[in-house]
Scaffold this motif. Sequence first.
Motif, short mmCIF file in Angstrom:
data_model
loop_
_atom_site.label_atom_id
_atom_site.label_comp_id
_atom_site.label_asym_id
_atom_site.label_seq_id
_atom_site.Cartn_x
_atom_site.Cartn_y
_atom_site.Cartn_z
N LYS A 148 17.24 -3.66 62.96
CA LYS A 148 17.12 -4.93 63.66
C LYS A 148 15.70 -5.14 64.16
O LYS A 148 15.15 -6.25 64.08
N THR A 149 15.09 -4.08 64.70
CA THR A 149 13.71 -4.19 65.18
C THR A 149 12.76 -4.45 64.03
O THR A 149 11.82 -5.24 64.14
N ALA A 150 13.00 -3.78 62.89
CA ALA A 150 12.12 -3.94 61.73
C ALA A 150 12.22 -5.34 61.13
O ALA A 150 11.22 -5.93 60.73
N LEU A 151 13.45 -5.89 61.09
CA LEU A 151 13.67 -7.17 60.43
C LEU A 151 13.44 -8.38 61.33
O LEU A 151 13.15 -9.47 60.84
N ILE A 152 13.59 -8.20 62.63
CA ILE A 152 13.40 -9.33 63.55
C ILE A 152 12.24 -9.06 64.49
O ILE A 152 11.47 -9.96 64.82
N SER A 153 12.10 -7.80 64.92
CA SER A 153 11.08 -7.32 65.87
C SER A 153 11.47 -7.68 67.29
O SER A 153 12.46 -8.38 67.53
N LYS A 154 10.67 -7.22 68.24
CA LYS A 154 10.90 -7.52 69.64
C LYS A 154 9.96 -8.62 70.14
O LYS A 154 9.97 -8.97 71.32
N ASN A 155 9.16 -9.14 69.22
CA ASN A 155 8.24 -10.22 69.55
C ASN A 155 9.04 -11.47 69.94
O ASN A 155 9.89 -11.93 69.18
N THR A 156 8.77 -12.01 71.12
CA THR A 156 9.57 -13.14 71.62
C THR A 156 9.49 -14.36 70.70
O THR A 156 10.47 -15.09 70.55
N VAL A 199 11.74 -13.56 67.71
CA VAL A 199 13.13 -13.56 68.14
C VAL A 199 13.63 -14.99 68.28
O VAL A 199 14.77 -15.32 67.93
N LYS A 200 12.76 -15.88 68.78
CA LYS A 200 13.12 -17.28 68.93
C LYS A 200 13.36 -17.94 67.57
O LYS A 200 14.29 -18.74 67.41
N LEU A 201 12.54 -17.57 66.58
CA LEU A 201 12.75 -18.09 65.23
C LEU A 201 14.12 -17.66 64.70
O LEU A 201 14.83 -18.43 64.06
N TYR A 202 14.47 -16.41 64.99
CA TYR A 202 15.77 -15.90 64.56
C TYR A 202 16.91 -16.65 65.25
O TYR A 202 17.90 -17.03 64.60
N GLU A 203 16.76 -16.90 66.53
CA GLU A 203 17.81 -17.58 67.29
C GLU A 203 17.99 -19.03 66.83
O GLU A 203 19.08 -19.60 66.99
N ASN A 204 16.95 -19.61 66.22
CA ASN A 204 17.04 -20.99 65.75
C ASN A 204 17.57 -21.12 64.33
O ASN A 204 17.69 -22.23 63.80
N LEU A 205 17.89 -19.98 63.71
CA LEU A 205 18.46 -20.03 62.37
C LEU A 205 19.84 -20.67 62.40
O LEU A 205 20.54 -20.62 63.42
#
Length: 298
Positions: A12-20, A23-29
């Motif tokens: 999860k960290t490798a594919l999304i990272s902890k960068n805010t 993470v926001k881009l992921y949440e907007n999917l």
Amino acid sequence: MKVIKHSEQVLKTALISKNTQLVKLYENLESREKRLLNEAFQPDSVLFRPITLHSESDWISSHPEPTQDFEQFYNDPYRSRPTSRKSAIYVQPIGSFGDTKVSTEDYMKWLKDYCEAFYYGLSVKILEPVPVSHTGCAFRVNEYTCNLQIHAEDLLKYLKKKKPEDAFCIVGITMIDLYPRASWNFVFGQASLTEGMGIFSFARYDSDFYSASYKGRLKSVKKLPSADYSVFDGYYTPAINSMLLLRSCKALLGWMDEDGSGMDAEFRNEAKMGLLKPVEAFKECREWVLKCLDVLQK
């Protein structure tokens, strides 16, 4: 033997990272996109299965490379990005494909449609096929498999000259086996990240390539004249079927995404070391594709 397996948190960290920001881009999917990505984190996922290293000669063991997570990829200043002026993927067929002109045209159309679906927003343009002689590349007969091979680096030089101004990248494809230098047995393909070009051969994705009855084997193995391309006239290339097409589509996308490092294998040692041949390695593709379709259709 060594098995490489990563935990759910590491993936999860490798594919999304902890960068805010990421993470926001992921949440907007969209929900379906997010569901597909979430599949990668599950312990029983078919997307990131454990990797078994059989010996120190395996690629990962013998060619150590630094790891890269999505954040590093996203922030890489050298990452190629399409622009309004460079938004086309060009595919250059080299040599003959299949048994007839009809199968070749169908094959190219399938590759084109698949690439356009995968790289949404980019146009894919199939260039007119060219014979090997037009590339001016070096060639040889492989002393172990007795099949013809063409020089991958020479083909990259040829593609560089042909690359159109509006090209995001240009990818050469061929049914003839490749080699990158005299000391190597073969190479599946080769690419240049910075110059946006690559070459890939589908020859070894034919189910009969590794058999003693492969029709591409030459009866007499001898040094060929460097400027005499007549040996390619009527040279055998595998018939195009649905399985070869699936392997071709997956491989073509892989080389468009590659980082420029060629992949090789020691054909002589495969049986001894228990390494997967390309045909065997693609047996799970159908399961992977069906899994993706199942997730997207929910």
